[in-house]
Design an enzyme around this catalytic site. Structure first.
Site, mmCIF file in Angstrom:
data_model
loop_
_atom_site.group_PDB
_atom_site.id
_atom_site.type_symbol
_atom_site.label_atom_id
_atom_site.label_comp_id
_atom_site.label_asym_id
_atom_site.label_seq_id
_atom_site.Cartn_x
_atom_site.Cartn_y
_atom_site.Cartn_z
ATOM 1 C CE LYS A 113 -4.313 -1.739 0.594
ATOM 2 N NZ LYS A 113 -5.603 -1.895 1.190
ATOM 3 C CE LYS A 195 -6.561 -9.421 -2.756
ATOM 4 N NZ LYS A 195 -6.671 -8.963 -1.366
ATOM 5 C CE LYS A 198 -13.580 -4.935 -0.034
ATOM 6 N NZ LYS A 198 -12.863 -3.900 0.709
#
Ligand code: ATP
Ligand code: LTN
Length: 331
Positions: A113, A195, A198
């Site tokens: 992140k 992955k 979302k």
């Protein structure tokens, strides 16, 4: 006899995907009858990246409705917003004083992140796992059902709990991750090596659990596979097809071998259509219930208030114990 306690949560960012559903929520549903379950909307966690306030508020409520629409039952489980229970942030502060900066800097998610949001590497991003540890430890949780990407956060939660217990006396239950065998990691429909996320900017990479049927079908029909034609489970050499097989199996109930037997030589178009249809069928009642719930905000807020009150009562017990042990003056 007291039942074991289950805790889990999802950050209200992006959309709830079929990856979140298969990796996390479907396991929560199975646990509701056998355990005391607490499921939070991790709305403090998601403030670590910039949110547009009006959109954020709406999205958090929509996620809450999706929890209930999936079958999480407020009569059985505690459903609430993390930010409604101030004890999370209070315990986080105390746990911060038992966590080393080096440990946080080594977290994979922090490194990812920080690289992605290089202009906003805030304290929250670094401290994220300690808030997650507070979420879990406040409720004397035994099991935490999550996808495999959260394993490292569970390990640090355990380390913090053991460290505190050893310094004082047994205070926290030391929790374990509960990771489903298959489906712990669902991959992107566009890049089967990645992955399913979302918050993926490519709308075709992920499928929302409240997506319209025709959009779901389109996404499956255009899912990336390979230049072969055989439907066979082989994650190494056929990651795209194998991912679709896992999705179909988890959403439609057929075993992997059964899927191979039924679709092995039918070609990809037939298989992809069947896979999309299985997903549409599974999600249909969820979408209908979601639409109904979103037209009854008063009900949603009543469930949230009740959940927060029940959560707070449990959280207070642990927090009072912790405050006493570290030597804070009792009120
Ligand atoms: P983001 O992409 O924004 O980082 P995310 O898709 O990883 O988000 P989270 O809110 O971090 O979603 O995760 C919610 C839960 O869903 C966690 O338990 C996580 O492990 C699980 N999960 C997320 N993505 C997947 C996936 N692709 N397959 C299986 N489980 C997943
Ligand atoms: N970090 C988690 C969301 C989360 C969580 C939790 C999961 C916040 N608090 C407590 C389990 C237990 C994620 O999935 N990204």
């Amino acid at each position: 006899m007291n039942k074991k306690i289950i805790y889990s949560g999802i950050q209200p960012t992006g959309i709830i995907t079929i990856g979140n559903f298969i990796g996390a929520i479907s396991n929560w549903l199975k646990m509701q009858d056998d355990y005391d379950c607490i499921f939070g909307i991790a709305d403090l966690h998601a403030l670590t990246v910039r949110q547009v306030p009006a959109e954020y508020r709406k999205r958090a409520l929509s996620f809450f409705a999706q929890y209930i629409a999936c079958g999480l039952d407020p009569e059985k489980s505690i459903l609430y917003f993390q930010s409604h229970v101030a004890e999370h942030a209070e315990l986080q502060w105390i746990l911060n004083c038992f966590t080393y900066i080096g440990e946080m800097q080594r977290m994979t998610q922090f490194k990812d992140k920080a690289a992605k949001h290089a202009d906003n590497i805030n304290m929250g991003l670094l401290d994220y796992p300690v808030l997650m540890a507070a979420d879990i430890l406040l409720y004397q949780t035994s099991l935490v059902p999550v996808g495999i990407d959260q394993k490292q956060h569970l390990e640090i939660t355990r380390d913090i709990a053991v460290r505190f217990n050893n310094l004082y006396s047994p205070t926290f239950t030391v929790p374990e991750a509960y990771i489903g065998e298959r489906g712990a990691k669902i991959y992107s429909l566009r890049e089967p090596g990645q992955k399913m996320s979302k918050s993926d900017p490519d709308p075709n990479a992920a499928v929302s659990i409240i997506e319209d049927a025709d959009v779901i079908m389109k996404k499956f029909m255009s899912a990336v596979t390979d230049s072969d034609t055989v439907v066979r489970y082989d994650p190494e050499n056929k990651p795209g097809v194998s991912n679709l097989m896992v999705i179909m199996s988890e959403m439609g109930g057929l075993g992997i071998q059964e899927i191979e037997r039924l679709y092995g030589d039918k070609g990809y178009a037939v298989f992809k259509r069947a896979c999309g249809e299985a997903v549409v069928e599974r999600l249909k009642p969820i979408k209908a219930e979601y639409d109904r719930l979103m037209s009854d905000k008063d009900y949603l807020m009543a469930v949230a208030r009740d959940g927060a009150e029940r959560a707070r009562r449990l959280a207070r017990r642990t927090l009072n114990k912790v405050k006493r042990k570290v030597g804070l003056v009792e009120q």
